[in-house]
Design an enzyme around this catalytic site. Structure first.
Site, PDB file in Angstrom:
ATOM      1  N   ARG A 335      53.306  35.632  32.803  1.00 60.48           N
ATOM      2  CA  ARG A 335      53.228  37.085  32.887  1.00 60.48           C
ATOM      3  C   ARG A 335      54.053  37.614  34.063  1.00 60.48           C
ATOM      4  O   ARG A 335      54.546  38.749  34.024  1.00 60.48           O
ATOM      5  CB  ARG A 335      51.774  37.580  32.956  1.00 60.48           C
ATOM      6  CG  ARG A 335      51.635  39.081  32.716  1.00 60.48           C
ATOM      7  CD  ARG A 335      50.188  39.548  32.593  1.00 60.48           C
ATOM      8  NE  ARG A 335      49.695  39.551  31.232  1.00 60.48           N
ATOM      9  CZ  ARG A 335      49.726  40.601  30.407  1.00 60.48           C
ATOM     10  NH1 ARG A 335      50.236  41.764  30.805  1.00 60.48           N
ATOM     11  NH2 ARG A 335      49.246  40.512  29.201  1.00 60.48           N
ATOM     12  N   GLU A 738      44.391  47.280  34.520  1.00 59.81           N
ATOM     13  CA  GLU A 738      45.277  46.614  35.473  1.00 59.81           C
ATOM     14  C   GLU A 738      46.515  47.406  35.894  1.00 59.81           C
ATOM     15  O   GLU A 738      46.925  47.320  37.060  1.00 59.81           O
ATOM     16  CB  GLU A 738      45.749  45.269  34.889  1.00 59.81           C
ATOM     17  CG  GLU A 738      44.648  44.245  34.715  1.00 59.81           C
ATOM     18  CD  GLU A 738      45.118  43.103  33.837  1.00 59.81           C
ATOM     19  OE1 GLU A 738      45.301  43.322  32.625  1.00 59.81           O
ATOM     20  OE2 GLU A 738      45.327  42.002  34.364  1.00 59.81           O
TER      21      GLU A 738
HETATM   22  N1  MTE Z   1      37.284  47.790  37.639  1.00 62.86           N
HETATM   23  C1  MTE Z   1      36.130  47.483  38.296  1.00 62.86           C
HETATM   24  N2  MTE Z   1      35.392  48.484  38.780  1.00 62.86           N
HETATM   25  N3  MTE Z   1      35.736  46.194  38.462  1.00 62.86           N
HETATM   26  C2  MTE Z   1      36.485  45.138  37.993  1.00 62.86           C
HETATM   27  O1  MTE Z   1      36.101  43.982  38.154  1.00 62.86           O
HETATM   28  N4  MTE Z   1      38.523  44.442  36.805  1.00 62.86           N
HETATM   29  C3  MTE Z   1      39.897  44.809  36.454  1.00 62.86           C
HETATM   30  C4  MTE Z   1      39.936  46.153  35.737  1.00 62.86           C
HETATM   31  N5  MTE Z   1      39.175  47.128  36.468  1.00 62.86           N
HETATM   32  C5  MTE Z   1      37.707  45.433  37.306  1.00 62.86           C
HETATM   33  C6  MTE Z   1      38.048  46.803  37.140  1.00 62.86           C
HETATM   34  C7  MTE Z   1      40.559  43.821  35.607  1.00 62.86           C
HETATM   35  S1  MTE Z   1      41.243  42.464  36.319  1.00 62.86           S
HETATM   36  C8  MTE Z   1      40.667  43.984  34.251  1.00 62.86           C
HETATM   37  S2  MTE Z   1      41.507  42.883  33.301  1.00 62.86           S
HETATM   38  C9  MTE Z   1      40.042  45.118  33.563  1.00 62.86           C
HETATM   39  O2  MTE Z   1      39.345  45.984  34.447  1.00 62.86           O
HETATM   40  C10 MTE Z   1      39.074  44.570  32.528  1.00 62.86           C
HETATM   41  O3  MTE Z   1      38.372  45.552  31.878  1.00 62.86           O
HETATM   42  P1  MTE Z   1      38.977  46.405  30.651  1.00 62.86           P
HETATM   43  O4  MTE Z   1      39.728  45.475  29.776  1.00 62.86           O
HETATM   44  O5  MTE Z   1      37.756  46.951  30.006  1.00 62.86           O
HETATM   45  O6  MTE Z   1      39.853  47.440  31.271  1.00 62.86           O
HETATM   46 MO1  MOS Z   2      41.905  40.846  34.529  1.00 68.04          MO
HETATM   47  S1  MOS Z   2      43.046  39.752  35.838  1.00 68.04           S
HETATM   48  O1  MOS Z   2      42.875  40.295  33.178  1.00 68.04           O
HETATM   49  O2  MOS Z   2      40.494  39.878  34.445  1.00 68.04           O
END
Ligand code: MTE
Ligand code: MOS
Length: 793
Positions: A335, A738
């Site tokens: 990635r 992300e």
């Molecule tokens: N937001 C919060 N509050 N806590 C988290 O752990 N993880 C991030 C993002 N936002 C996270 C976050 C990561 S690494 C990812 S991949 C995505 O949320 C995962 O959730 P989603 O696919 O529902 O966006």
């Molecule tokens: Mo997020 S790094 O894809 O959990």
């Protein structure tokens, strides 16, 4: 996608943060389903659950060598310590001593004769209390025979460059000839550090044995199915005996995508061997010593361009410190390559990864999953060109962004169909007066000996989908009860990002119900099986469509029933907030569900979704790995103190593309949080290992995550208006988890811009990350032409 029988999502909330402008479309900002519980301390995490009778506590014993043979292990004193019920070693594992999430067999749950990093679990103490287990763990006497340890990228390369995964090459055209034919050329190197996840809730799991080999595991995991599989393998039993459950995590950020497996397996092993419930909650220091982090990278770049700042050719090698085992380092370094173009078209390009093996924690997923590292490299290339040509970096960016219909092919041969980077950057630059402020800053810097200001505006283009195509599937299970209340289950996990809220909103909108009639429950492998990790930002995209599928199946049955029961056309049945419109009559939803029950209509359904259009072949380096791209841009202004190296973020403006946002307040929260986390990675967060391979920054005392006071003084986040996803995603939204992390890159470049004032903006400061005060001082001295720091004393 949008159908006429849908009601709008209700429950408007004021702006997420004072001063933040919420804009964007027909969706509404329903409050996070746990918001009130979060602030009241009533939201339950694993360690808050009522404890089962006879609960035992598990604490791992960790290696104190980076690379060594275990000559002998004397655990007698551990066993004899007060409260100790059992000590677990590899020999106690009934099934496979293996937790590699990618089938590499390179990650024993407990070390046997070899340790591969300082912090590796070797044994685990099971005791009546956590404190007793912690005391006992210290009493182990382990004799090691040291082996040569490889700790970082330079050492790994010097030792021959062993890798944990196949390196990847992406190429289009002919980079070496393109470079040779370019009128101008710059080569250089950027290094960027790793990052600790620092989830507020550390790794935690509780296991409870059941009948005939059943095992229930509550685990703070982003990937309940994988945790289920790992526990099943370790205990040597089929998956149908193991159930994993998670109501919510106190943050995951990628750090609980695979790294939750070890704690869950240790708790399950303890429960299995003692017949009692067992809980593990890692001490923060142990958590930081044991678990993998964001990969640090060293990127070597060679770029050819012309006098107008247009890129002709790019050649890059992206090397990553992966740690002792493969974990997710393959897809992470892939990635990084997928994003080493950020938003820019490279006519001739070659990108190569080096996933290097080291005797350190096994680095893993972290918000952006290697993408931010690739983007930081791309933006350095832009910066080099700007300094070489004397152009404003924004103009270099605007000249090199992907076109639509032309200059639109990525290094992995996917066509960018909707490049909107130029529009977003231009709009943001206008909105925040980038050019006028830049000119004013430069003038002010001339008269300011110590405080220098800088500004930068950087874009993000982020590919959405798992690059492993098979992960792009999801399931849901929706129940409508006779009283008209609804329960929604799906395969995604809640880690604070608001996924559950968005899933509730989909059911509310489809059934025309208020929030208090739709209940989301804990994620469990017992309800939705064979799920993917909640990761790659695709939680709402995938599970949202699965929830919609389940809801629509139930609705279809209810419509058919209502049409027959009340003698109207199916098209005249509509689910609206004031009830179900059946022809001219309005039937309260509970009346409909009761009547449907007596008529023996099934009001429960599973749902399923798989992302269309995508494919990726790592062998050929070609495909369409992403369903679509999410876009955005950030402008940051900073002030740095040349005497202390300190930075202050004065102003940040972000314009971000969340498509037709499912929930603007939550999405803006994601953008704010993502930005702060990205800025933290690139400024204050620094991981330091000593010469023995011991991580010295294993607590908040030595590892500096951003505090409230580090947030930008002025902070404006806007969603791109009228920007429905051109692909058929859930209500035309875009993933938002992300991509905003990358907005932190603007801060690094604003600091660099401030530093460039030292020599009148003549040379690229080549600022490495994290730009800590130390890095800023070192760069300042280099810019001033001092070979070494000032002599001390
Ligand atoms: N937001 C919060 N509050 N806590 C988290 O752990 N993880 C991030 C993002 N936002 C996270 C976050 C990561 S690494 C990812 S991949 C995505 O949320 C995962 O959730 P989603 O696919 O529902 O966006
Ligand atoms: Mo997020 S790094 O894809 O959990």
């Amino acid at each position: 996608m949008r159908d006429t029988i849908s009601a709008p999502i209700s429950g408007a909330l004021p702006d997420a943060v004072p001063g933040t402008v919420v804009t964007g479309g027909a969706s509404h900002s329903l409050r996070h389903e746990s918001a009130a519980m979060h602030v009241a301390g009533a939201a339950a995490y694993i360690d808050d659950m009522p404890e089962p009778k006879g609960l035992l506590h598990v604490v791992p014993g960790l290696s104190t060598r980076a690379h060594a043979r275990i000559v002998s292990m004397d655990l007698d004193a551990v066993r004899a310590a007060p409260g100790v019920v059992r000590v677990l070693t590899a020999a106690d594992i009934p099934g496979h001593n293996q937790v590699s999430p990618v089938g590499r067999n390179d990650e024993p749950l407990l070390a046997t004769d070899l340790v591969s990093y300082y912090g590796q679990p070797i044994f685990a103490v099971v005791a009546e209390t956590r404190l007793q287990a912690r005391h006992a763990a210290r009493l182990a006497r382990i004799e090691y025979e040291d082996l040569p340890a490889i700790l970082d990228i330079a050492q790994a390369r010097a030792a021959g460059g062993a890798m944990v995964w196949r390196p990847l090459t992406m190429q289009r055209g002919d980079a070496p000839s393109g470079l040779a034919a370019s009128p101008r050329r710059v080569a250089g190197r950027i290094t960027m550090g790793g990052q600790e996840h620092f989830y507020l809730e550390g790794q935690a799991a509780m296991a409870q044995p059941g009948e005939e080999g059943e095992m229930r595991v509550w685990s703070s995991t982003q990937h309940p199915t994988e945790t289920q599989h790992m526990v099943a393998h370790v205990l040597d039993r089929p998956s149908n005996l193991v159930t994993t459950e998670i109501r919510r995590m106190g943050g995951g950020f990628g750090g609980k995508e695979t790294q939750a497996n070890t704690p869950a397996c240790l708790a399950a092993l303890a429960a299995e061997l003692t017949g009692r419930a067992a809980k593990i909650r890692l001490d923060r220091d142990d958590d930081m010593m044991m678990t993998g982090k964001r990969h640090d990278f060293v990127v070597d770049y060679d770029v050819g361009f012309d006098d107008d700042g247009r890129i002709r050719a790019v050649d890059m090698v992206l090397a990553a410190r992966c740690g002792w085992s493969a974990d997710l380092s393959g897809p992470v370094t892939d990635r990084a390559l997928f994003h080493a173009d950020n938003a820019y078209y490279y006519p001739d390009v070659r990108l190569r990864s080096e996933p290097l093996k080291t005797n350190t924690q096994s680095n893993t997923a972290y918000r952006g999953f290697g993408g931010p590292q690739g983007i930081v490299a791309a933006e350095r290339v832009i910066e080099e060109i700007a300094f070489a040509t004397g152009l404003d970096p924004l103009d270099v960016r605007l000249r090199n962004v992907y076109g639509t219909g032309t200059r639109d092919l990525t290094p992995y041969h996917m066509t960018v169909e909707d490049s909107i980077s130029a529009d977003i950057m231009a709009k943001l630059a206008d909105d925040c007066a980038y050019r006028a402020r830049r000119a004013a800053l430069r003038a002010a810097n001339e008269g300011s000996p110590h405080i220098r200001r800088g500004i930068a505006l950087t874009p993000v283009k982020f590919g959405i989908s798992f690059t492993a195509t098979h992960y792009n599937q999801a399931g849901a299970l929706v129940h409508v009860y006779t009283d008209g209340s609804v329960q929604v289950n799906h395969g995604g996990t809640e880690m604070g990002q608001g996924l559950h809220t968005k899933m509730v909103q989909i059911a509310m909108r489809e059934f025309g119900l208020p929030a208090d009639r739709v209940r989301i429950t804990a994620t469990t492998t017992g309800k939705v099986p064979n799920t993917s990790a909640t990761a790659a930002s695709s939680g709402a995209d995938l599970n949202g469509m699965a929830v919609l599928d389940a809801v629509r199946r139930i609705k279809d049955r209810l419509v058919e029933f209502a049409a027959g029961h009340w003698g109207v056309d199916a098209a005249q049945v509509r689910f609206l907030p004031d009830g179900v419109h059946v022809g001219a009559t309005v039937v309260p939803f509970p009346d409909l569900t009761r009547a449907a029950y007596f008529a023996r209509v099934s009001m429960s359904s599973s749902g399923f979704y798989k992302t269309p259009k995508i494919s990726w072949n790592a062998e050929t380096g070609r495909g369409r790995p992403f369903f679509y791209f999410a876009y955005g841009a950030a402008c940051a202004e900073v002030a740095i103190d040349l005497l202390t190296g300190e930075t202050r973020i004065e102003q940040v403006d972000i314009l971000h593309d969340a498509g037709q946002s499912l929930n603007p307040a939550i999405d803006i929260g994601q953008i704010e949080g993502g930005f702060v986390q990205g800025a933290g990675w690139l400024t204050t967060e620094e991981l330091v290992w000593d010469a023995s391979g011991r991580l010295r920054t294993h607590a908040p005392s030595t590892y500096k995550v951003p505090a409230c006071s580090d947030r930008p003084r002025r902070f404006t986040v806007k969603l791109l208006d009228h920007a429905p996803n051109r692909e058929d995603t859930i209500f035309r939204s875009k993933a938002v988890g992300e991509p905003p992390f990358v907005h932190g890159v603007a801060v690094l470049h604003a600091i660099s811009d401030a530093l460039a004032s030292i020599d009148g903006y003549r040379t690229c400061p080549r600022l490495d990350a994290p730009a800590t005060p130390e890095t800023i001082l070192r760069t300042t001295e280099r810019m001033r032409g001092l070979a070494a720091p000032c002599p001390v004393g």
